[in-house]
Design a protein around this motif. Structure first.
Motif, PDB file in Angstrom:
ATOM      1  N   GLU A  49      28.154  67.724  53.035  1.00 52.46           N
ATOM      2  CA  GLU A  49      28.482  67.958  51.626  1.00 52.46           C
ATOM      3  C   GLU A  49      29.987  68.012  51.416  1.00 52.46           C
ATOM      4  OE1 GLU A  49      26.560  71.603  50.665  1.00 52.46           O
ATOM      5  OE2 GLU A  49      24.603  70.688  50.300  1.00 52.46           O
ATOM      6  N   ALA A  50      30.720  68.367  52.463  1.00 54.80           N
ATOM      7  CA  ALA A  50      32.173  68.496  52.363  1.00 54.80           C
ATOM      8  C   ALA A  50      32.858  67.171  52.042  1.00 54.80           C
ATOM      9  CB  ALA A  50      32.735  69.052  53.669  1.00 54.80           C
ATOM     10  N   MET A  51      32.131  66.064  52.155  1.00 55.10           N
ATOM     11  CA  MET A  51      32.726  64.756  51.883  1.00 55.10           C
ATOM     12  C   MET A  51      32.879  64.477  50.390  1.00 55.10           C
ATOM     13  SD  MET A  51      30.976  62.435  54.866  1.00 55.10           S
ATOM     14  CE  MET A  51      31.434  62.700  56.594  1.00 55.10           C
ATOM     15  N   GLY A  52      32.302  65.336  49.544  1.00 55.80           N
ATOM     16  CA  GLY A  52      32.464  65.155  48.102  1.00 55.80           C
ATOM     17  C   GLY A  52      31.553  64.072  47.562  1.00 55.80           C
ATOM     18  N   ILE A  53      30.253  64.323  47.568  1.00 62.78           N
ATOM     19  CA  ILE A  53      29.256  63.290  47.245  1.00 62.78           C
ATOM     20  C   ILE A  53      29.183  63.062  45.733  1.00 62.78           C
ATOM     21  CG2 ILE A  53      26.863  62.588  47.549  1.00 62.78           C
ATOM     22  CD1 ILE A  53      26.740  64.872  49.747  1.00 62.78           C
ATOM     23  N   ASP A  54      29.311  61.818  45.336  1.00 64.08           N
ATOM     24  CA  ASP A  54      29.311  61.460  43.922  1.00 64.08           C
ATOM     25  C   ASP A  54      28.453  60.219  43.702  1.00 64.08           C
ATOM     26  OD1 ASP A  54      29.924  61.405  41.226  1.00 64.08           O
ATOM     27  OD2 ASP A  54      32.077  61.044  41.500  1.00 64.08           O
ATOM     28  N   PHE A  55      27.765  60.190  42.570  1.00 60.36           N
ATOM     29  CA  PHE A  55      27.066  58.973  42.153  1.00 60.36           C
ATOM     30  C   PHE A  55      27.999  58.167  41.263  1.00 60.36           C
ATOM     31  CE2 PHE A  55      26.257  61.967  38.721  1.00 60.36           C
ATOM     32  CZ  PHE A  55      26.379  61.178  37.580  1.00 60.36           C
ATOM     33  N   GLU A  56      27.716  56.871  41.127  1.00 59.29           N
ATOM     34  CA  GLU A  56      28.420  56.028  40.160  1.00 59.29           C
ATOM     35  C   GLU A  56      27.421  55.061  39.564  1.00 59.29           C
ATOM     36  OE1 GLU A  56      32.331  54.356  40.836  1.00 59.29           O
ATOM     37  OE2 GLU A  56      32.471  55.476  42.708  1.00 59.29           O
ATOM     38  N   ALA A  57      27.142  55.239  38.283  1.00 55.44           N
ATOM     39  CA  ALA A  57      26.195  54.376  37.580  1.00 55.44           C
ATOM     40  C   ALA A  57      26.917  53.124  37.082  1.00 55.44           C
ATOM     41  CB  ALA A  57      25.563  55.130  36.423  1.00 55.44           C
ATOM     42  N   GLU A  58      26.404  51.973  37.508  1.00 57.52           N
ATOM     43  CA  GLU A  58      27.069  50.708  37.208  1.00 57.52           C
ATOM     44  C   GLU A  58      26.051  49.619  36.877  1.00 57.52           C
ATOM     45  OE1 GLU A  58      29.683  49.385  40.249  1.00 57.52           O
ATOM     46  OE2 GLU A  58      30.544  51.361  40.654  1.00 57.52           O
ATOM     47  N   ILE A  59      26.575  48.505  36.400  1.00 59.41           N
ATOM     48  CA  ILE A  59      25.822  47.258  36.243  1.00 59.41           C
ATOM     49  C   ILE A  59      26.375  46.266  37.254  1.00 59.41           C
ATOM     50  CG2 ILE A  59      25.191  45.392  34.663  1.00 59.41           C
ATOM     51  CD1 ILE A  59      25.815  47.384  32.378  1.00 59.41           C
ATOM     52  N   ALA A  60      25.508  45.424  37.785  1.00 61.68           N
ATOM     53  CA  ALA A  60      25.950  44.420  38.756  1.00 61.68           C
ATOM     54  C   ALA A  60      25.257  43.100  38.469  1.00 61.68           C
ATOM     55  CB  ALA A  60      25.638  44.873  40.182  1.00 61.68           C
ATOM     56  N   VAL A  61      25.902  42.014  38.866  1.00 64.40           N
ATOM     57  CA  VAL A  61      25.311  40.682  38.737  1.00 64.40           C
ATOM     58  C   VAL A  61      25.271  40.015  40.102  1.00 64.40           C
ATOM     59  CG1 VAL A  61      26.071  40.411  36.340  1.00 64.40           C
ATOM     60  CG2 VAL A  61      27.523  39.549  38.196  1.00 64.40           C
ATOM     61  N   ILE A  62      24.308  39.119  40.266  1.00 69.44           N
ATOM     62  CA  ILE A  62      24.210  38.284  41.467  1.00 69.44           C
ATOM     63  C   ILE A  62      24.550  36.862  41.053  1.00 69.44           C
ATOM     64  CG2 ILE A  62      22.764  37.509  43.369  1.00 69.44           C
ATOM     65  CD1 ILE A  62      20.953  39.894  42.884  1.00 69.44           C
ATOM     66  N   THR A  63      25.408  36.216  41.815  1.00 71.54           N
ATOM     67  CA  THR A  63      25.890  34.896  41.431  1.00 71.54           C
ATOM     68  C   THR A  63      25.233  33.767  42.224  1.00 71.54           C
ATOM     69  OG1 THR A  63      27.674  34.609  43.053  1.00 71.54           O
ATOM     70  CG2 THR A  63      28.148  36.002  41.151  1.00 71.54           C
ATOM     71  N   GLY A  64      25.346  32.594  41.660  1.00 76.64           N
ATOM     72  CA  GLY A  64      25.168  31.359  42.397  1.00 76.64           C
ATOM     73  C   GLY A  64      26.531  30.946  42.927  1.00 76.64           C
ATOM     74  N   ASP A  65      26.695  29.677  43.272  1.00 71.99           N
ATOM     75  CA  ASP A  65      27.989  29.187  43.729  1.00 71.99           C
ATOM     76  C   ASP A  65      28.963  29.090  42.554  1.00 71.99           C
ATOM     77  OD1 ASP A  65      27.360  28.857  46.437  1.00 71.99           O
ATOM     78  OD2 ASP A  65      26.490  26.874  46.083  1.00 71.99           O
ATOM     79  N   VAL A  66      30.173  29.599  42.748  1.00 67.91           N
ATOM     80  CA  VAL A  66      31.249  29.482  41.762  1.00 67.91           C
ATOM     81  C   VAL A  66      32.474  28.958  42.503  1.00 67.91           C
ATOM     82  CG1 VAL A  66      32.727  30.674  40.116  1.00 67.91           C
ATOM     83  CG2 VAL A  66      30.338  31.396  40.392  1.00 67.91           C
ATOM     84  N   LYS A  67      33.029  27.854  42.012  1.00 64.72           N
ATOM     85  CA  LYS A  67      34.129  27.209  42.709  1.00 64.72           C
ATOM     86  C   LYS A  67      35.441  27.975  42.552  1.00 64.72           C
ATOM     87  CE  LYS A  67      32.376  22.456  42.575  1.00 64.72           C
ATOM     88  NZ  LYS A  67      32.649  21.064  42.138  1.00 64.72           N
ATOM     89  N   MET A  68      36.262  27.869  43.574  1.00 63.31           N
ATOM     90  CA  MET A  68      37.609  28.435  43.521  1.00 63.31           C
ATOM     91  C   MET A  68      38.350  27.877  42.310  1.00 63.31           C
ATOM     92  SD  MET A  68      40.580  28.517  46.480  1.00 63.31           S
ATOM     93  CE  MET A  68      40.569  26.727  46.701  1.00 63.31           C
ATOM     94  N   GLY A  69      39.035  28.755  41.587  1.00 61.23           N
ATOM     95  CA  GLY A  69      39.780  28.338  40.415  1.00 61.23           C
ATOM     96  C   GLY A  69      38.967  28.300  39.141  1.00 61.23           C
ATOM     97  N   ALA A  70      37.728  28.758  39.190  1.00 64.40           N
ATOM     98  CA  ALA A  70      36.865  28.745  38.004  1.00 64.40           C
ATOM     99  C   ALA A  70      37.466  29.616  36.899  1.00 64.40           C
ATOM    100  CB  ALA A  70      35.473  29.240  38.356  1.00 64.40           C
ATOM    101  N   THR A  71      37.325  29.166  35.656  1.00 66.92           N
ATOM    102  CA  THR A  71      37.731  29.967  34.509  1.00 66.92           C
ATOM    103  C   THR A  71      36.677  31.049  34.261  1.00 66.92           C
ATOM    104  OG1 THR A  71      36.545  28.618  32.896  1.00 66.92           O
ATOM    105  CG2 THR A  71      38.795  27.920  33.499  1.00 66.92           C
ATOM    106  N   PRO A  72      37.008  32.072  33.468  1.00 67.05           N
ATOM    107  CA  PRO A  72      35.990  33.082  33.146  1.00 67.05           C
ATOM    108  C   PRO A  72      34.735  32.502  32.518  1.00 67.05           C
ATOM    109  CG  PRO A  72      38.155  33.938  32.629  1.00 67.05           C
ATOM    110  CD  PRO A  72      38.351  32.494  33.014  1.00 67.05           C
ATOM    111  N   ASP A  73      34.880  31.506  31.637  1.00 60.17           N
ATOM    112  CA  ASP A  73      33.696  30.885  31.035  1.00 60.17           C
ATOM    113  C   ASP A  73      32.870  30.143  32.076  1.00 60.17           C
ATOM    114  OD1 ASP A  73      34.243  31.850  28.530  1.00 60.17           O
ATOM    115  OD2 ASP A  73      35.215  30.007  27.818  1.00 60.17           O
ATOM    116  N   GLN A  74      33.529  29.443  32.968  1.00 57.80           N
ATOM    117  CA  GLN A  74      32.813  28.747  34.043  1.00 57.80           C
ATOM    118  C   GLN A  74      32.131  29.751  34.966  1.00 57.80           C
ATOM    119  OE1 GLN A  74      36.179  26.574  35.564  1.00 57.80           O
ATOM    120  NE2 GLN A  74      35.625  24.688  34.475  1.00 57.80           N
ATOM    121  N   ALA A  75      32.794  30.859  35.218  1.00 49.38           N
ATOM    122  CA  ALA A  75      32.224  31.888  36.082  1.00 49.38           C
ATOM    123  C   ALA A  75      30.967  32.498  35.471  1.00 49.38           C
ATOM    124  CB  ALA A  75      33.264  32.969  36.359  1.00 49.38           C
TER     125      ALA A  75
END
Length: 356
Positions: A133-159
């Motif tokens: 417990e001394a490690m300071g246990i914390d939760f973090e509620a988030e949203i996440a996405v799983i991607t397909g292939d995205v090329k290097m240099g992609a714009t935000p819209d392309q991403a």
């Protein structure tokens, strides 16, 4: 469609299609046995899974069975990459304000991001196992996405076009380990144990009108020991949308199918009432609550999580039904019994919280 991975004794589990109301499941056998297979050949396999999903929802799938979230692994039990951002700048602003520090201007144009461990995710109802417990246990509620292939240099819209699935995350943090790690100049490592994800991951069409401009415009609910502590709006105050986060990764490298990208702690701004700041939406991590307390009273009073504590993270769709199923976990010790926290690690200064 909605996809999940059931425990079968293997590292990668068994892919299933889950009904929209989360009551039924059907093995995807014959199409794919693992989610990574689908991500690698999305154009060919996803239409077949969609047909099966439609059959499950209309009662035409002959071998459907009751869906049990407790049997779920993370939708993608191990990934090629887990990159977590800090897309809600209000969270960063609170952390900085609690230690009387300014937010650098670059933070508003260049996302914060760290790369976490992706080889050992845990399921939505699996225990959060921590040595002390001394490690300071914390939760973090988030949203996440799983991607397909995205090329290097992609714009935000392309991403954005590379997003395949959306899910929830509990990005557990060990807050009292963070200061020493950040002091080394290399970022988080031991302070970030295994991340948990929601029972199901969903395609963007399942979000309907809630998916706008690369953001999920729904309420993320967090309940700590059965008490609702967060009802945070995930859409309007997300400074960097998911396309921008993915493009940030792709600036110098390709992003491969099976990469997971997190939003960081969902956070909402406070409101001023009668000359006092209040945070009516609550919080999605304890560190943020402690920062608020420091700003208001000079020091934090809320302690981090203890063994036996529970955390539940859930999001309901526009129809009022659970969209991803719930992350519902208990904090447990590696030894199975509580440990006494050393005095030197109890209630560290607010600035030690980190900014993820």
């Amino acid at each position: 469609m909605k996809l999940a991975t059931l425990k079968d004794g293997s590292r990668d589990g068994q892919l299933v299609v889950v009904s929209r109301d989360l009551t039924l499941a059907h093995y995807a056998t014959g199409i794919a046995s693992r989610l990574q297979q689908v991500l690698d050949d999305w154009g060919f396999m996803s239409p077949q899974l969609q047909d099966l999903y439609d059959a499950v929802n209309t009662g035409r799938a002959r071998h459907s069975f009751p869906f049990d979230p407790s049997m779920c692994m993370a939708p993608l039990p191990r990934a090629y990459q887990w990159a977590d951002g800090s897309a809600y700048l209000n969270h960063v602003e609170l952390v900085r304000k609690a230690r009387n520090a300014e937010v650098p201007e670059s933070f508003y144009t260049d996302p914060l991001m760290y790369q976490g461990g992706s080889d050992d995710f845990v399921g939505p109802t699996d225990d959060v196992v921590v040595p002390s417990e001394a490690m300071g246990i914390d939760f973090e509620a988030e949203i996440a996405v799983i991607t397909g292939d995205v090329k290097m240099g992609a714009t935000p819209d392309q991403a954005l076009d590379g997003i395949r699935l959306v899910m929830l995350a509990n990005d557990v943090s060990l807050r009292n380990l963070i200061p020493a790690e950040l002091a080394k100049g290399f970022g988080f490592f031991q302070s970030k144990p295994a991340t948990a994800f929601s029972p199901v991951a969903v395609t963007l069409d399942e979000l309907g009108e809630a998916w706008q401009d690369g953001r999920v415009h729904l309420t993320l609910q967090s309940s700590w020991n059965g008490r609702k502590v967060g009802m945070c709006e995930a859409g309007p105050e997300m400074t960097f949308h998911f396309g921008q986060l993915i493009a940030h990764i792709a600036k110098t490298r390709n992003v491969r199918a099976g990469s997971i990208v997190g939003s960081g702690t969902v956070s909402n701004k406070g409101v001023e009432r009668n000359g006092q700041m209040e945070w009516p939406k609550g919080y999605s991590c304890i560190a943020e609550k402690r920062c608020i307390e420091t700003i208001q009273g000079g020091e934090p009073v809320t302690e981090f999580m203890k063994f036996g504590d529970t955390i539940r993270i859930e999001m309901k769709g526009l129809d009022g039904r659970s969209l991803f199923g719930a992350i519902d976990q208990e904090i447990v010790s590696t030894s199975g019994r509580p440990k006494v926290a050393p005095v030197s690690l109890v209630n560290p200064p607010a600035e030690d919280a980190g900014e993820d």
